[in-house]
Scaffold this motif. Structure first.
Motif, mmCIF file in Angstrom:
data_model
loop_
_atom_site.group_PDB
_atom_site.id
_atom_site.type_symbol
_atom_site.label_atom_id
_atom_site.label_comp_id
_atom_site.label_asym_id
_atom_site.label_seq_id
_atom_site.Cartn_x
_atom_site.Cartn_y
_atom_site.Cartn_z
ATOM 1 N N LEU A 6 90.762 81.520 10.898
ATOM 2 C CA LEU A 6 91.679 80.408 11.138
ATOM 3 C C LEU A 6 90.933 79.246 11.778
ATOM 4 N N PRO A 7 91.296 78.008 11.430
ATOM 5 C CA PRO A 7 90.622 76.842 12.006
ATOM 6 C C PRO A 7 91.107 76.561 13.428
ATOM 7 N N LYS A 8 90.290 75.857 14.181
ATOM 8 C CA LYS A 8 90.668 75.468 15.541
ATOM 9 C C LYS A 8 91.403 74.129 15.494
ATOM 10 N N THR A 9 92.606 74.163 14.969
ATOM 11 C CA THR A 9 93.479 72.995 14.886
ATOM 12 C C THR A 9 94.834 73.376 15.461
ATOM 13 N N ARG A 10 95.704 72.381 15.615
ATOM 14 C CA ARG A 10 97.046 72.679 16.113
ATOM 15 C C ARG A 10 97.766 73.619 15.160
ATOM 16 N N GLU A 11 97.652 73.352 13.850
ATOM 17 C CA GLU A 11 98.275 74.235 12.868
ATOM 18 C C GLU A 11 97.628 75.621 12.904
ATOM 19 N N GLY A 12 96.310 75.647 13.085
ATOM 20 C CA GLY A 12 95.625 76.924 13.172
ATOM 21 C C GLY A 12 96.075 77.726 14.384
ATOM 22 N N ASN A 13 96.305 77.044 15.512
ATOM 23 C CA ASN A 13 96.795 77.720 16.710
ATOM 24 C C ASN A 13 98.204 78.280 16.491
ATOM 25 N N ASP A 14 99.044 77.475 15.824
ATOM 26 C CA ASP A 14 100.398 77.944 15.517
ATOM 27 C C ASP A 14 100.345 79.165 14.602
ATOM 28 N N ALA A 15 99.465 79.095 13.592
ATOM 29 C CA ALA A 15 99.333 80.222 12.665
ATOM 30 C C ALA A 15 98.836 81.467 13.398
ATOM 31 N N MET A 16 97.927 81.261 14.350
ATOM 32 C CA MET A 16 97.379 82.377 15.118
ATOM 33 C C MET A 16 98.474 83.091 15.895
ATOM 34 N N ARG A 17 99.343 82.325 16.534
ATOM 35 C CA ARG A 17 100.420 82.930 17.316
ATOM 36 C C ARG A 17 101.360 83.742 16.435
ATOM 37 N N GLU A 18 101.726 83.163 15.278
ATOM 38 C CA GLU A 18 102.642 83.879 14.385
ATOM 39 C C GLU A 18 101.982 85.126 13.798
ATOM 40 N N LEU A 19 100.697 85.008 13.463
ATOM 41 C CA LEU A 19 99.975 86.146 12.915
ATOM 42 C C LEU A 19 99.911 87.281 13.927
ATOM 43 N N GLN A 20 99.620 86.958 15.177
ATOM 44 C CA GLN A 20 99.517 87.982 16.204
ATOM 45 C C GLN A 20 100.851 88.673 16.456
ATOM 46 N N LYS A 21 101.943 87.933 16.320
ATOM 47 C CA LYS A 21 103.263 88.547 16.474
ATOM 48 C C LYS A 21 103.472 89.619 15.402
ATOM 49 N N ARG A 22 103.145 89.272 14.144
ATOM 50 C CA ARG A 22 103.332 90.234 13.051
ATOM 51 C C ARG A 22 102.404 91.436 13.212
ATOM 52 N N ILE A 23 101.173 91.163 13.639
ATOM 53 C CA ILE A 23 100.212 92.257 13.817
ATOM 54 C C ILE A 23 100.690 93.216 14.898
ATOM 55 N N ALA A 24 101.146 92.666 16.016
ATOM 56 C CA ALA A 24 101.621 93.518 17.109
ATOM 57 C C ALA A 24 102.804 94.364 16.653
ATOM 58 N N LYS A 25 103.707 93.750 15.911
ATOM 59 C CA LYS A 25 104.892 94.482 15.438
ATOM 60 C C LYS A 25 104.495 95.603 14.484
ATOM 61 N N THR A 26 103.506 95.341 13.634
ATOM 62 C CA THR A 26 103.098 96.329 12.632
ATOM 63 C C THR A 26 102.220 97.416 13.234
ATOM 64 N N GLN A 27 101.180 97.012 13.949
ATOM 65 C CA GLN A 27 100.172 97.956 14.414
ATOM 66 C C GLN A 27 100.603 98.753 15.643
ATOM 67 N N GLN A 28 101.467 98.181 16.469
ATOM 68 C CA GLN A 28 101.838 98.845 17.715
ATOM 69 C C GLN A 28 103.235 99.453 17.674
ATOM 70 N N GLN A 29 104.145 98.805 16.951
ATOM 71 C CA GLN A 29 105.536 99.244 16.982
ATOM 72 C C GLN A 29 106.008 99.838 15.658
ATOM 73 N N GLY A 30 105.330 99.498 14.572
ATOM 74 C CA GLY A 30 105.791 99.915 13.258
ATOM 75 C C GLY A 30 105.482 101.369 12.953
ATOM 76 N N PRO A 31 106.062 101.884 11.889
ATOM 77 C CA PRO A 31 105.778 103.270 11.483
ATOM 78 C C PRO A 31 104.323 103.442 11.085
ATOM 79 N N GLU A 32 103.836 104.653 11.212
ATOM 80 C CA GLU A 32 102.421 104.955 10.961
ATOM 81 C C GLU A 32 101.980 104.533 9.569
ATOM 82 N N LYS A 33 102.815 104.731 8.570
ATOM 83 C CA LYS A 33 102.436 104.442 7.185
ATOM 84 C C LYS A 33 102.227 102.951 6.943
#
Length: 371
Positions: free
Chosen positions: A127-154
């Motif tokens: 991701l680029p170091k821009t305002r849009e890139g920062n916004d994308a980073m935050r949203e991406l991390q939310k999805r990753i946390a939900k999938t990798q930490q809270q989601g089902p194993e599969k």
């Protein structure tokens, strides 16, 4: 009776204060005189030591008899890494790479629907170091946390790697109209090539069999895209990228070609290149530079065979399945004019010169987000 001048009455100390002070002194002494290495958890040690892209560093080395053990030596036999038309049956590892300037929820929902075992898929993002890139980073991390930490194993992926670009983006805006202006193509695509190379070279592991390049604005693919493309057993294979839209004339949803970088060369394009400076590039899809190439975007047929192949001289990066050996052989994304081509089209040229003929599937479609 008056006190002698100069005498001082001492106030009796509170026992609680003395206890806290003593504990603080003991903590400081332990911090200064205690062991230099941190007390990392066993799970963290195991993860760091086993990950092929993160060899154990000093804090993670196990001690034997008071001495630090030598760092482990990892052995990989690339002859045992298979890349077959049946990757599912052979449990082949797939590296899914995405340069991401904006986050589209539909993109994440789409990769979550992939029915290839997620435990065999490593995700890589840059991701680029821009305002849009920062916004994308935050949203991406939310999805990753939900999938990798809270989601089902599969649903959890084998691993996820996120990089931030160390170069300034050439364009301030990522709007579609701005991105596709002809005058912006060389500088824009040079930066994209550098981002792709950084992502590729930082994530390609010794057990990777396939690399699936998927742009962040590709929001719809068949869930079986990995198996579907791999069954062709081609080194470089591109599906056809389309875009869904509302057709005002028919008052109904319709679709149109989107990615014009999948093409077969033409005598006119070759002649144009011969007249160019070595530093100039040919770009596709612009009336100012008519190449008359055969564009795969226009080769789709309503009743065509889904897996019909056509050889290509240029490929786009919207969706692209590459055998890891193609990249290991040295095929990368030139950030400079390479035979008057750049980025993904330059990659196709480089792959071909290394003996890997690129192919495309005109009737196999993936869909780009419609801004």
């Amino acid at each position: 009776m008056a006190r002698p001048m100069g005498s001082v009455r001492l106030k009796k100390a509170n026992p609680v204060t003395l206890a806290i002070g003593a504990a603080l002194c003991l903590f400081i002494l332990y911090f200064l005189l205690g062991p230099a290495t941190s007390d990392f958890s066993a799970s963290r040690k195991a993860t760091a030591a086993s990950h092929p892209l993160s060899p154990p560093t000093s804090p993670f080395r196990k001690s034997t008899g008071g001495k630090l053990a030598a760092p482990p030596v990892a052995h990989y036999n690339l002859n045992n890494v298979t890349t077959t038309p049946t990757p599912l049956e052979n449990s082949e590892n797939v590296l899914l790479l995405t340069p991401m300037a904006r986050f589209y929820p539909e993109y994440w929902d789409n990769i979550m629907r992939l029915d290839y075992p997620h435990e065999l898929i490593t995700l890589g993002f840059i991701l680029p170091k821009t305002r849009e890139g920062n916004d994308a980073m935050r949203e991406l991390q939310k999805r990753i946390a939900k999938t990798q930490q809270q989601g089902p194993e599969k649903d959890r992926f084998k691993s996820i790697i996120i990089l931030r670009e160390d170069i300034d983006p050439p364009l301030v805006s990522q709007d579609e109209k701005e991105r596709h202006k002809m005058k912006n193509q060389k500088v824009r695509r040079s930066a994209m090539a550098k981002a792709r190379n950084s992502l590729l070279f930082s994530t390609l592991g010794p057990s990777t069999s396939w690399v699936l390049w998927l742009d962040a604005d590709v929001v719809e693919t068949p869930p079986t895209i990995i198996q579907d493309l791999a069954q062709h057993d081609q080194g470089v294979l591109a599906p056809n990228c389309y875009q869904r839209f509302w057709n005002e004339e028919t008052k109904a949803m319709d679709e149109r070609p989107y990615d014009f970088n999948n093409w077969q060369d033409s005598p006119i394009a070759l002649e144009l290149a011969q007249k160019m400076s070595p530093d100039d590039i040919l770009v596709e899809g612009y009336s100012e530079m008519a190449t008359y190439r055969t564009l795969m975007a226009y080769m789709a047929q309503e009743d065509g065979r889904l897996h019909e192949e056509m050889p290509l001289d240029g490929v786009g990066g919207a969706a692209l399945l590459v055998k890891a050996d193609v990249h290991r052989d040295g095929a990368m994304f030139p950030a400079f004019a390479f035979y008057n081509l750049i980025e993904t089209e330059g990659f196709a040229k480089m792959s071909k010169r290394l003996g890997w003929q690129p192919f495309g599937l005109p009737n196999y479609k993936v869909y780009h987000y419609n801004e």
